[in-house]
Motif scaffolding. Structure first.
Motif, PDB file in Angstrom:
ATOM      1  N   CYS A  27       0.840  -1.217   0.000  1.00  0.00           N
ATOM      2  CA  CYS A  27       0.000   0.000   0.000  1.00  0.00           C
ATOM      3  C   CYS A  27       0.867   1.257   0.000  1.00  0.00           C
ATOM      4  CB  CYS A  27      -0.931   0.006   1.199  1.00  0.00           C
ATOM      5  SG  CYS A  27      -2.284  -1.178   1.102  1.00  0.00           S
ATOM      6  N   PHE A  28       1.875   1.287   0.867  1.00  0.00           N
ATOM      7  CA  PHE A  28       2.750   2.460   0.927  1.00  0.00           C
ATOM      8  C   PHE A  28       3.567   2.612  -0.356  1.00  0.00           C
ATOM      9  CE2 PHE A  28       2.805   2.317   5.812  1.00  0.00           C
ATOM     10  CZ  PHE A  28       1.856   3.309   5.896  1.00  0.00           C
ATOM     11  N   ALA A  29       4.072   1.502  -0.895  1.00  0.00           N
ATOM     12  CA  ALA A  29       4.890   1.575  -2.106  1.00  0.00           C
ATOM     13  C   ALA A  29       4.050   1.999  -3.313  1.00  0.00           C
ATOM     14  CB  ALA A  29       5.550   0.230  -2.370  1.00  0.00           C
ATOM     15  N   ALA A  30       2.841   1.465  -3.440  1.00  0.00           N
ATOM     16  CA  ALA A  30       1.982   1.804  -4.579  1.00  0.00           C
ATOM     17  C   ALA A  30       1.512   3.253  -4.527  1.00  0.00           C
ATOM     18  CB  ALA A  30       0.775   0.871  -4.620  1.00  0.00           C
ATOM     19  N   SER A  31       1.354   3.786  -3.326  1.00  0.00           N
ATOM     20  CA  SER A  31       0.877   5.165  -3.206  1.00  0.00           C
ATOM     21  C   SER A  31       2.016   6.181  -3.271  1.00  0.00           C
ATOM     22  CB  SER A  31       0.123   5.340  -1.897  1.00  0.00           C
ATOM     23  OG  SER A  31       1.007   5.249  -0.806  1.00  0.00           O
ATOM     24  N   GLN A  32       3.228   5.685  -3.442  1.00  0.00           N
ATOM     25  CA  GLN A  32       4.420   6.539  -3.481  1.00  0.00           C
ATOM     26  C   GLN A  32       4.478   7.420  -2.229  1.00  0.00           C
ATOM     27  OE1 GLN A  32       4.201   8.554  -7.240  1.00  0.00           O
ATOM     28  NE2 GLN A  32       4.869   6.755  -8.369  1.00  0.00           N
ATOM     29  N   ALA A  33       4.250   6.766  -1.086  1.00  0.00           N
ATOM     30  CA  ALA A  33       4.281   7.449   0.208  1.00  0.00           C
ATOM     31  C   ALA A  33       5.719   7.856   0.529  1.00  0.00           C
ATOM     32  CB  ALA A  33       3.739   6.517   1.287  1.00  0.00           C
ATOM     33  N   PRO A  34       5.888   8.791   1.452  1.00  0.00           N
ATOM     34  CA  PRO A  34       7.242   9.188   1.850  1.00  0.00           C
ATOM     35  C   PRO A  34       8.082   7.986   2.290  1.00  0.00           C
ATOM     36  CG  PRO A  34       5.627  10.681   2.789  1.00  0.00           C
ATOM     37  CD  PRO A  34       4.866   9.569   2.130  1.00  0.00           C
ATOM     38  N   GLY A  35       9.383   8.128   2.181  1.00  0.00           N
ATOM     39  CA  GLY A  35      10.310   7.028   2.418  1.00  0.00           C
ATOM     40  C   GLY A  35      10.197   6.362   3.767  1.00  0.00           C
ATOM     41  N   ALA A  36       9.886   7.121   4.816  1.00  0.00           N
ATOM     42  CA  ALA A  36       9.811   6.531   6.152  1.00  0.00           C
ATOM     43  C   ALA A  36       8.701   5.486   6.238  1.00  0.00           C
ATOM     44  CB  ALA A  36       9.586   7.612   7.203  1.00  0.00           C
ATOM     45  N   TYR A  37       7.578   5.743   5.601  1.00  0.00           N
ATOM     46  CA  TYR A  37       6.471   4.786   5.621  1.00  0.00           C
ATOM     47  C   TYR A  37       6.895   3.477   4.956  1.00  0.00           C
ATOM     48  CZ  TYR A  37       3.507   8.974   6.300  1.00  0.00           C
ATOM     49  OH  TYR A  37       2.936  10.128   6.752  1.00  0.00           O
ATOM     50  N   THR A  38       7.399   3.612   3.746  1.00  0.00           N
ATOM     51  CA  THR A  38       7.779   2.434   2.969  1.00  0.00           C
ATOM     52  C   THR A  38       8.943   1.699   3.615  1.00  0.00           C
ATOM     53  OG1 THR A  38       7.078   3.666   1.019  1.00  0.00           O
ATOM     54  CG2 THR A  38       8.323   1.659   0.632  1.00  0.00           C
ATOM     55  N   ALA A  39       9.914   2.438   4.151  1.00  0.00           N
ATOM     56  CA  ALA A  39      11.076   1.810   4.771  1.00  0.00           C
ATOM     57  C   ALA A  39      10.676   1.004   6.008  1.00  0.00           C
ATOM     58  CB  ALA A  39      12.111   2.869   5.137  1.00  0.00           C
ATOM     59  N   LEU A  40       9.787   1.553   6.815  1.00  0.00           N
ATOM     60  CA  LEU A  40       9.354   0.826   8.010  1.00  0.00           C
ATOM     61  C   LEU A  40       8.614  -0.451   7.629  1.00  0.00           C
ATOM     62  CD1 LEU A  40       8.982   0.651  11.101  1.00  0.00           C
ATOM     63  CD2 LEU A  40       6.814   1.800  10.752  1.00  0.00           C
ATOM     64  N   ALA A  41       7.732  -0.358   6.664  1.00  0.00           N
ATOM     65  CA  ALA A  41       6.983  -1.542   6.233  1.00  0.00           C
ATOM     66  C   ALA A  41       7.918  -2.576   5.607  1.00  0.00           C
ATOM     67  CB  ALA A  41       5.888  -1.146   5.257  1.00  0.00           C
ATOM     68  N   ALA A  42       8.882  -2.129   4.812  1.00  0.00           N
ATOM     69  CA  ALA A  42       9.850  -3.053   4.204  1.00  0.00           C
ATOM     70  C   ALA A  42      10.705  -3.715   5.273  1.00  0.00           C
ATOM     71  CB  ALA A  42      10.722  -2.313   3.204  1.00  0.00           C
ATOM     72  N   MET A  43      11.100  -2.948   6.282  1.00  0.00           N
ATOM     73  CA  MET A  43      11.901  -3.507   7.370  1.00  0.00           C
ATOM     74  C   MET A  43      11.110  -4.584   8.112  1.00  0.00           C
ATOM     75  SD  MET A  43      13.491  -1.553  10.680  1.00  0.00           S
ATOM     76  CE  MET A  43      11.880  -1.303  11.415  1.00  0.00           C
ATOM     77  N   GLU A  44       9.845  -4.346   8.362  1.00  0.00           N
ATOM     78  CA  GLU A  44       9.031  -5.336   9.077  1.00  0.00           C
ATOM     79  C   GLU A  44       8.825  -6.587   8.224  1.00  0.00           C
ATOM     80  OE1 GLU A  44       7.542  -6.986  12.264  1.00  0.00           O
ATOM     81  OE2 GLU A  44       8.478  -5.019  12.242  1.00  0.00           O
TER      82      GLU A  44
END
Length: 137
Positions: A27-44
Motif C-alpha cells: 500500500c505504501f509503495a503503490a501510493s508513493q508514500a514518503p520514504g519513512a512509511y515504505t522503509a518501516l513496512a519493508a523492514m518489518e
C-alpha cells in the motif's frame, strides 16, 4: 495456513504477520508514500521473513546461544513503537488513499504485534526450573 511453519512458542503464526506487513508495504509503495512509511513496512517484512526462515529451517534449535522467544518479543515490541508513530501519522496526514490504506493495515499489524508480545511474554518463564524427560533418582 496449513503446512506453514510457526513459532511453536507463539500463538500467532509468523506468516500471518508477514501477510499483513507485506500488504502494508505494498500500500505504501503503490501510493508513493514518503520514504519513512515504505522503509518501516519493508523492514518489518524483512524481519518477519527472517523469522519465517529461522523457524522453517529450524535454526532456532541449532543456534541455541540466543534465546529466540525473547528476540521475537523485542522485535515485536520495537515494531509496535515504530508502527504506532508512523501509521498514526499516515492515517492523520492521509496524503492519498494508498497511504491511508497502508496506515490502516499498519495499525492492524500493530495490534498483531502487541498480541504477539503479550502472548509470547506469558509463555516465557524466567527463573522457573525447566522440566526434563529423565526420571528423578
Amino acid at each position: 495456513p496449513a503446512g506453514l511453519p510457526a513459532d511453536p512458542r507463539s500463538p500467532l503464526s509468523v506468516p500471518s504477520l508477514q501477510v499483513v506487513a507485506a500488504i502494508t508495504f505494498l500500500c505504501f509503495a503503490a501510493s508513493q508514500a514518503p520514504g519513512a512509511y515504505t522503509a518501516l513496512a519493508a523492514m518489518e517484512v524483512a524481519i518477519t521473513l527472517l523469522f519465517f526462515f529461522l523457524y522453517l529451517l529450524r535454526l532456532d534449535q541449532k543456534l541455541s546461544f540466543l534465546f529466540w522467544p525473547l528476540a521475537d518479543v523485542f522485535n515485536s515490541a520495537i515494531a509496535v513503537l515504530f508502527l504506532l508513530v508512523v501509521c498514526i501519522f499516515a492515517v492523520v496526514v492521509k496524503t492519498n488513499n494508498g497511504t491511508l490504506a497502508g496506515g490502516v493495515f499498519g495499525l492492524v499489524l500493530l495490534v498483531l504485534c502487541v498480541a504477539d508480545v503479550v502472548l509470547l511474554s506469558l509463555k516465557i518463564s524466567f527463573g522457573e526450573r525447566r522440566q526434563t524427560n529423565t526420571p528423578a533418582t
